[in-house]
Design a protein around this motif. Structure first.
Motif, PDB file in Angstrom:
ATOM      1  N   GLU A  46      13.406  10.494 -15.950  1.00  0.00           N
ATOM      2  CA  GLU A  46      13.050  11.828 -15.476  1.00  0.00           C
ATOM      3  C   GLU A  46      13.413  12.945 -16.453  1.00  0.00           C
ATOM      4  OE1 GLU A  46      13.759  14.031 -11.359  1.00  0.00           O
ATOM      5  OE2 GLU A  46      13.855  11.828 -11.241  1.00  0.00           O
ATOM      6  N   SER A  47      14.628  12.864 -17.018  1.00  0.00           N
ATOM      7  CA  SER A  47      15.082  13.954 -17.880  1.00  0.00           C
ATOM      8  C   SER A  47      14.573  13.823 -19.324  1.00  0.00           C
ATOM      9  CB  SER A  47      16.611  14.006 -17.871  1.00  0.00           C
ATOM     10  OG  SER A  47      17.134  12.724 -18.146  1.00  0.00           O
ATOM     11  N   PRO A 220      21.027  13.463 -20.924  1.00  0.00           N
ATOM     12  CA  PRO A 220      19.852  12.712 -20.463  1.00  0.00           C
ATOM     13  C   PRO A 220      19.870  11.241 -20.909  1.00  0.00           C
ATOM     14  CG  PRO A 220      19.199  14.839 -21.325  1.00  0.00           C
ATOM     15  CD  PRO A 220      20.658  14.685 -21.662  1.00  0.00           C
ATOM     16  N   ASP A 223      21.880   9.115 -18.533  1.00  0.00           N
ATOM     17  CA  ASP A 223      21.113   8.746 -17.340  1.00  0.00           C
ATOM     18  C   ASP A 223      20.158   7.606 -17.680  1.00  0.00           C
ATOM     19  OD1 ASP A 223      22.323  10.925 -16.173  1.00  0.00           O
ATOM     20  OD2 ASP A 223      20.568  12.241 -16.424  1.00  0.00           O
ATOM     21  N   ALA A 295      15.158  17.155 -24.262  1.00  0.00           N
ATOM     22  CA  ALA A 295      14.997  17.619 -22.886  1.00  0.00           C
ATOM     23  C   ALA A 295      14.883  19.137 -22.813  1.00  0.00           C
ATOM     24  CB  ALA A 295      16.175  17.138 -22.032  1.00  0.00           C
ATOM     25  N   ALA A 299      11.837  21.152 -21.104  1.00  0.00           N
ATOM     26  CA  ALA A 299      12.065  21.988 -19.922  1.00  0.00           C
ATOM     27  C   ALA A 299      11.493  23.387 -20.138  1.00  0.00           C
ATOM     28  CB  ALA A 299      13.557  22.052 -19.609  1.00  0.00           C
TER      29      ALA A 299
END
Ligand code: PBG
Length: 343
Positions: A46-47, A220, A223, A295, A299
């Motif tokens: 996701e990130s 990130p 994760d 990331a 974003a």
């Protein structure tokens, strides 16, 4: 108006290319690839938009995608099917990286680099087996009063070296072209060089994460690779972001131990270090444009605040201009395609 120098003369179209000092090529990049033994389908990260954890069965397909974009090299990270305090799945013959490596090296032309570390394999998430530390090691929790402090745990440096030797040899046996120790243990390059040479892998180069900082920009990735420390942080082995001269000592130490390529990580917040390593040493210099650097641009682009392709290109160009010969980056495929590298 009499001007002795008019720099704008060389900024016109058609001459800009002739006088440009830095170029980016798809062959400058290494694309990180995540292989996950716990899944049988691709799982988006996701990130890190555009990146996925792929099952072992799809590792060849994933590497083919990278090659099709014009990037010739990948860095493999593994998510093992189970974890323990020693991280023993990191050197298992049927481990996730070993299985993926056998297939990728048999079926593709990719130049395959492996990350040699234990943090994805230990159940506590640190980069090696733990031992009781001394005051100041602090992994038990910095904010606890001295009298009720947990026993202080830290990574056992020399026990970790033995594990890194086994991992490096198992990766080389499975077909790794290059190994890259990322745990910031003292003596890691010498230990791995010795083990590889003893086992007949003297042709396998070592790219050392030589100056790797304790950075919040790895969020990130942790994760993605499920490698966050379960307690404490990594500041007792990774470098203090405040230190530049120390980076020169770290790098020199790795050169003396036989490192072939010297890496600085992260890249953008540490371009001064990239540039200093370039000046001080004549080895190839690598820079790791890490997950957080990727990331944050994504974003901002998602909000419509930045032009993703432009800022990605400008970031990578600045890393190259600072002195990196090669760049590990999650932008590898996209930027290679926009540079026209796709085959
Ligand atoms: C493993 C390792 C990490 C990264 C690369 N190898 C995580 C860490 O040190 O915490 C980070 C890469 C990234 O953020 O893109 N030690």
């Amino acid at each position: 108006m009499e001007l002795t120098y008019r720099p704008r003369r060389l900024r016109r179209d058609r001459i800009r290319g002739l006088v440009s000092e830095t170029t980016l090529e798809p062959t400058d990049f290494i694309a990180p690839v995540f292989v996950d033994a716990t899944t049988d389908e691709r799982v988006p990260i996701e990130s890190m938009p555009g990146h996925e954890r792929v099952p072992i069965d799809e590792s060849v397909d994933r590497v083919e995608e990278v090659l099709e974009a014009g990037v010739e090299s990948v860095m493999l990270f593994g998510i093992p099917r189970s974890k323990d305090p020693e991280g023993s799945r990191a050197w298992a013959d049927d481990g996730v990286i070993q299985e993926a490596l056998r297939r990728i090296s048999a079926e593709t032309d990719a130049y395959v680099v492996t990350d040699v570390c234990l943090c994805e394999y230990t159940d506590h998430g640190h980069c090696g087996p733990l031992e009781e530390g001394v005051r100041g090691d602090g992994e038990g929790g910095e904010n606890v009063h001295a009298h009720d402090r947990e026993p202080t745990l830290t990574v056992d440096n020399d026990a970790t070296l033995e594990a890194l030797e086994r991992i490096a040899v198992s990766h080389a046996e499975a077909g790794a072209d290059m190994v890259a120790p990322s745990g910031m243990m003292d003596g890691m390059v010498a230990a791995m060089r010795g083990a590889l040479d003893r086992e007949g892998f003297e042709h396998v180069p070592i790219m050392s994460y030589a100056a790797k900082y304790e950075s919040a920009f790895y969020g990130p990735f942790r994760d993605a690779a499920d490698g966050a420390p379960a307690f404490g942080n990594r500041r007792h082995y990774q470098m203090d972001p405040a230190n530049a001269r120390e980076a020169m000592r770290e790098v020199r130490h790795d050169v003396e131990q036989g490192a072939d390529v010297l890496m600085v990580k992260p890249a953008l917040p540490y371009l001064d270090i990239v540039s200093a390593v370039r000046r001080e040493f004549d080895h190839p210099v690598a820079a790791y444009n890490v997950s957080g650097e990727y990331a944050m641009l994504h974003a901002a682009a998602e909000k419509g605040w930045l032009d993703l392709e432009a800022v990605a290109l400008e970031s990578l160009l600045s890393i190259k201009r600072a002195g990196a010969d090669l760049i590990l980056t999650y932008f590898a495929e996209d930027v290679a395609r926009s540079l026209g590298g796709a085959r």
